[in-house]
Write an enzyme that holds these catalytic residues in place. Structure first.
Site, PDB file in Angstrom:
ATOM      1  N   GLU A   1      -4.696   7.265  -3.267  1.00 41.06           N
ATOM      2  CA  GLU A   1      -5.447   6.292  -2.549  1.00 41.06           C
ATOM      3  C   GLU A   1      -5.511   5.359  -3.740  1.00 41.06           C
ATOM      4  OE1 GLU A   1      -4.367   5.449   0.300  1.00 41.06           O
ATOM      5  OE2 GLU A   1      -4.473   7.599   1.091  1.00 41.06           O
TER       6      GLU A   1
ATOM      7  N   HIS B   1       1.562   4.697  -2.867  1.00 39.45           N
ATOM      8  CA  HIS B   1       1.616   6.051  -2.940  1.00 39.45           C
ATOM      9  C   HIS B   1       3.191   6.190  -3.104  1.00 39.45           C
ATOM     10  CE1 HIS B   1      -1.799   6.896  -0.265  1.00 39.45           C
ATOM     11  NE2 HIS B   1      -1.436   5.979   0.436  1.00 39.45           N
TER      12      HIS B   1
ATOM     13  N   HIS C   1       0.935  -1.746   0.502  1.00 31.26           N
ATOM     14  CA  HIS C   1      -0.017   0.041   0.454  1.00 31.26           C
ATOM     15  C   HIS C   1       1.352   0.884   0.503  1.00 31.26           C
ATOM     16  CE1 HIS C   1      -3.847   2.100   1.017  1.00 31.26           C
ATOM     17  NE2 HIS C   1      -2.761   3.275   1.553  1.00 31.26           N
ATOM     18  N   GLU C   2       2.018   1.618   1.065  1.00 34.60           N
ATOM     19  CA  GLU C   2       2.745   2.697   0.953  1.00 34.60           C
ATOM     20  C   GLU C   2       3.506   3.157  -0.303  1.00 34.60           C
ATOM     21  OE1 GLU C   2       2.104   4.940   3.155  1.00 34.60           O
ATOM     22  OE2 GLU C   2       0.588   3.831   4.867  1.00 34.60           O
TER      23      GLU C   2
END
Length: 313
Positions: free
Chosen positions: A160, A134, A130-131
């Site tokens: 997101e 980003h 997830h990160e």
């Protein structure tokens, strides 16, 4: 909360409902009307499906996910994950925190902070995916955006989208598990040697309601976001007060997810987002929806899962 309201009221142009301004700040063109329709559609589809899974779904083995994996071994696979995603490592750093996040000082200095749970190996695995999404977003914006100091200003839903896309659309796919599982076994030093690729794939895709948003599965995640959206909308518009939040939160978790909230730490105090911003939470669900559409478009051009299985992230 008070300052959020005051800040919106000071604007030359402000909507009748203050929360409309909060939504538009994070997702240009968004509104209560649009987001209400979006979340009602999600609830109408997800809640009955979740109930059906609970009553008809086959048992999925997940007990091995709580096996102990030393933190240094988890850190090693964290770095492997972001390298596999395509992060430029000279412009990257990794540290730890209570609640995972990614920040940057431009595309040449991007920093991820994760949280390791010794007895919850996959928590960090998917936090890093997830990160890492980003971080990829931050490292790959056009140079002219950076030169003009307007980088990192695309909508939060698109930010997101990048993170949720890598966490779920890619990370929980059969192709990614095929690619990653041998490395998971190697870095965990035999902890998962008796587990098959199919068992691991099923376990990380189990649909099961829980209390914690950041640990939620792909299906139930948007219900966690819906709870936050409905509460902060009422809070900023002055329909409820702070003291009303715990009981309303607990009731919505009971109605939507079918779980009982034992305390506020695992309830309405679990996210840091309400300490500084309102209107951000819908970005997670919108990002998931954008990612689903992007994946469908990609699959019309090539076999995404086959590419991922070969490690061509």
């Amino acid at each position: 909360i008070r300052f959020t309201r005051e800040a919106v009221e000071l604007r030359d142009e402000r909507p009748a409902l203050l929360y409309d301004a909060c939504l538009d700040d994070f997702e240009r063109g968004s509104s209560i009307e649009k987001d209400d329709a979006f979340f009602e559609a999600l609830k109408a589809g997800i809640v009955p499906l979740l109930r059906r899974i609970q009553s008809e779904g086959k048992p999925i083995r997940t007990d091995f996910l709580s096996r102990s994996v030393p933190i240094p071994d988890q850190e090693a696979i964290s770095r492997w994950i972001v390298e596999s995603e395509g992060i430029r490592m000279p412009a990257f750093s990794l540290s730890t925190t209570e609640h995972p996040f990614t920040t940057h000082f431009g595309p040449k200095d991007v920093r991820i902070a994760t949280h390791y749970h010794e007895n919850n190996y996959v928590s960090n695995l998917f936090s890093m995916l997830h990160e890492g999404g980003h971080a990829l977003f931050m490292q790959n914006e056009p140079a002219e955006f950076v030169d003009a100091l307007v980088f990192d200003h695309m909508t939060n839903g698109m930010h997101e989208c990048a993170s949720r896309f890598f966490e779920n659309s890619i990370g929980r796919s059969r192709g990614f598990i095929r690619f990653a599982f041998p490395t998971v076994q190697r870095f965990s030093r035999g902890v998962f040697d008796d587990i098959s690729e199919q068992e691991f794939y099923e376990a990380v895709n189990v649909a099961e309601p829980g209390l914690i948003r950041t640990e939620a599965d792909e299906l139930t995640y948007s219900l966690h976001i819906c709870v936050r959206y409905e509460l902060e909308k009422a809070l900023i518009n002055g329909e409820i007060g702070v003291d009303d939040i715990p009981a309303l939160w607990n009731g919505k978790y009971r109605d939507y997810l079918g779980v009982e909230v034992p305390d506020d730490g695992r309830g309405c105090l679990q996210d840091v987002h309400w300490t500084d911003s309102f209107g951000y939470f819908p970005s997670y669900a919108l990002g998931s929806a954008y990612g689903a559409q992007i994946l469908a478009s990609m699959n019309r051009e090539f076999d995404v899962d086959a590419a991922v299985a070969e490690g061509r992230l």
